[in-house]
Scaffold this motif. Sequence first.
Motif, short mmCIF file in Angstrom:
data_model
loop_
_atom_site.label_atom_id
_atom_site.label_comp_id
_atom_site.label_asym_id
_atom_site.label_seq_id
_atom_site.Cartn_x
_atom_site.Cartn_y
_atom_site.Cartn_z
N PHE A 5 0.85 -1.18 0.00
CA PHE A 5 0.00 0.00 0.00
C PHE A 5 0.89 1.23 0.00
O PHE A 5 1.98 1.23 0.55
CB PHE A 5 -0.95 0.01 1.20
N VAL A 6 0.43 2.26 -0.63
CA VAL A 6 1.17 3.51 -0.69
C VAL A 6 0.21 4.64 -0.36
O VAL A 6 -0.89 4.72 -0.90
CB VAL A 6 1.78 3.74 -2.09
N ALA A 7 0.61 5.50 0.55
CA ALA A 7 -0.22 6.64 0.92
C ALA A 7 0.34 7.90 0.28
O ALA A 7 1.54 8.13 0.29
CB ALA A 7 -0.23 6.80 2.44
N LEU A 152 10.60 11.98 8.53
CA LEU A 152 9.65 12.38 7.49
C LEU A 152 8.60 11.31 7.24
O LEU A 152 7.41 11.59 7.24
CB LEU A 152 10.39 12.67 6.18
N PHE A 153 9.07 10.08 7.02
CA PHE A 153 8.11 9.02 6.71
C PHE A 153 8.64 7.66 7.17
O PHE A 153 9.81 7.50 7.48
CB PHE A 153 7.77 8.98 5.22
N PHE A 154 7.71 6.69 7.21
CA PHE A 154 7.99 5.35 7.71
C PHE A 154 7.32 4.34 6.81
O PHE A 154 6.23 4.59 6.28
CB PHE A 154 7.46 5.22 9.15
N LEU A 155 7.97 3.21 6.61
CA LEU A 155 7.38 2.08 5.89
C LEU A 155 7.54 0.82 6.73
O LEU A 155 8.52 0.69 7.48
CB LEU A 155 8.05 1.86 4.52
N ASP A 156 6.60 -0.09 6.61
CA ASP A 156 6.67 -1.31 7.40
C ASP A 156 6.58 -2.55 6.52
O ASP A 156 6.11 -2.50 5.38
CB ASP A 156 5.54 -1.35 8.43
N TYR A 157 7.04 -3.67 7.08
CA TYR A 157 6.94 -4.98 6.44
C TYR A 157 6.32 -5.94 7.44
O TYR A 157 6.85 -6.11 8.55
CB TYR A 157 8.32 -5.47 6.01
N PHE A 158 5.20 -6.54 7.07
CA PHE A 158 4.47 -7.47 7.93
C PHE A 158 4.37 -8.79 7.18
O PHE A 158 3.81 -8.85 6.08
CB PHE A 158 3.07 -6.92 8.24
N GLY A 188 3.80 3.86 3.45
CA GLY A 188 3.43 2.63 2.75
C GLY A 188 3.96 1.42 3.50
O GLY A 188 4.46 1.53 4.61
N GLY A 189 3.84 0.27 2.87
CA GLY A 189 4.31 -0.95 3.51
C GLY A 189 4.07 -2.16 2.64
O GLY A 189 3.58 -2.06 1.52
N GLU A 190 4.44 -3.32 3.17
CA GLU A 190 4.27 -4.59 2.46
C GLU A 190 3.67 -5.61 3.43
O GLU A 190 4.13 -5.74 4.57
CB GLU A 190 5.64 -5.08 1.95
N THR A 191 2.63 -6.28 2.98
CA THR A 191 2.03 -7.38 3.73
C THR A 191 2.28 -8.65 2.95
O THR A 191 1.79 -8.79 1.83
CB THR A 191 0.53 -7.17 3.95
N GLY A 196 3.19 -21.70 5.45
CA GLY A 196 4.14 -22.68 5.94
C GLY A 196 5.45 -22.11 6.44
O GLY A 196 6.29 -22.85 6.96
N PHE A 197 5.64 -20.80 6.33
CA PHE A 197 6.93 -20.21 6.70
C PHE A 197 6.98 -19.85 8.19
O PHE A 197 8.03 -19.93 8.81
CB PHE A 197 7.21 -18.97 5.85
N TYR A 198 5.86 -19.43 8.75
CA TYR A 198 5.78 -19.06 10.16
C TYR A 198 4.78 -19.98 10.86
O TYR A 198 3.89 -20.54 10.23
CB TYR A 198 5.34 -17.61 10.34
N ALA A 199 4.92 -20.11 12.17
CA ALA A 199 3.95 -20.89 12.95
C ALA A 199 2.60 -20.17 12.94
O ALA A 199 2.52 -18.95 12.77
CB ALA A 199 4.45 -21.04 14.38
N ASP A 200 1.53 -20.95 13.10
CA ASP A 200 0.19 -20.37 13.12
C ASP A 200 0.10 -19.29 14.19
O ASP A 200 0.52 -19.48 15.34
CB ASP A 200 -0.86 -21.44 13.40
N GLY A 201 -0.47 -18.16 13.84
CA GLY A 201 -0.66 -17.07 14.78
C GLY A 201 0.55 -16.18 14.97
O GLY A 201 0.50 -15.21 15.73
N GLU A 202 1.66 -16.50 14.30
CA GLU A 202 2.87 -15.70 14.44
C GLU A 202 3.14 -14.88 13.17
O GLU A 202 2.63 -15.18 12.09
CB GLU A 202 4.07 -16.59 14.77
N TYR A 203 3.95 -13.86 13.34
CA TYR A 203 4.28 -12.97 12.23
C TYR A 203 5.64 -12.34 12.49
O TYR A 203 6.20 -12.46 13.59
CB TYR A 203 3.22 -11.88 12.07
N ASP A 204 6.17 -11.68 11.48
CA ASP A 204 7.43 -10.96 11.64
C ASP A 204 7.23 -9.53 11.19
O ASP A 204 6.38 -9.25 10.33
CB ASP A 204 8.54 -11.62 10.83
N LEU A 205 8.02 -8.63 11.77
CA LEU A 205 7.90 -7.21 11.48
C LEU A 205 9.26 -6.59 11.22
O LEU A 205 10.25 -6.96 11.86
CB LEU A 205 7.28 -6.46 12.67
#
Length: 388
Positions: A5-7, A152-158, A188-191, A196-205
């Motif tokens: 997404f890009v704002a 000025l600005f921030f981007l994230d990766y989820f 902006g950011g990336e989702t 199969g890469f992460y355990a169920d209910g887990e995520y990385d940031l």
Amino acid sequence: MSASFVAKTGLSGCLPDLNKAQVALAAPKLSYRPICGLKRFPALGANNKRSNTGMIVHMSTGESGVSGLTYKDAGVDIDAGSELVRRIAKMAPGIGGFGGLFPLGDSYLVAGTDGVGTKLKLAFESGIHDTIGIDLVAMSVNDIITSGAKPLFFLDYFATSRLDVDLAEKVIRGIVDGCQQSDCTLLGGETAEMPGFYADGEYDLSGFAVGIVKKESVIDGKNITVGDVLIGLPSSGVHSNGYSLVRRVLDKSGLSLKDELPGENITLGQALMAPTVIYVKQVLDIISQGGVKGIAHITGGGFTDNIPRVFPKGLGALIYKDSWAVPPIFKWIQKVGRIEEDEMLRTFNNGIGMVLVLSREAAERIPNSVGYRIGEVVVDDGVTYHQR
């Protein structure tokens, strides 16, 4: 599947016109942070460090003959991280700052990137996801303000194996909160959904921030002199470093995140999940008053490895360890883990999340309600700790 997404945002008041700005040909100043949270500077050998003012205080909290836990025991080797940075420095000379500086006309763009480490594991266990985004923003913006830059600005990766929209919304809400506290734009950011890469209910940031500072206003530590004063700004707790060791201590204690921190009226979960302080507005306000010569963000490497990074060669820090109140969570971690004093000072912020080096005159303007006078600059290398 991935989604980005890009704002749209108006930066005309802050960012130079890229069609007209002439980018200097000088090489940018780079920053690099390996997984343990260190950058370029090596370990300082705290056990036998001396200065012109005396011997370092070494205090063991362990029982006689019993070795306490260390960060390396928890799987994080700070020395290995330092060695990796040294090798990378050979390929990309000039790395090691808290933020990377890129020349742009009469200004520098200052960039920083980071994650929140294994604090995420406690988020999964506690179910607290609405503040971890604040931590993510804090780790990057607190780095770039050490140069005096305004974010000025921030981007994230989820990234996650299966996208839980409600959970992801909570995390992003925290990121938005962090950006508001930093007075910067979530650009902006990336989702990324990776089955199969992460355990169920887990995520990385991970996150990435960019700020800007005029070249004549950049804070680089070059003007630091003997007698300058170190002001420490209070932390909210452990912030986002040292959690691999924290988790080992928690396991050793036999307590859960729902149990109360002994002697305190809060749970361990509340104490350990307290979001990282975002120092942007506070630090920029202090800078605007003049006299700030250097700034160190106390992250991986603690006091021992981070403070010397802002000093010219031949100068060091004399820290008075009784000059601020160490929060109860650190005392509990040290006691339960039988962690030695020098290990604590090289792993955690111990209640001080940011250290500013100011002239004596400027330091007098900082009230005790804002920051502690924790030490001074001396002729030495590294950090020496004294009881005052």
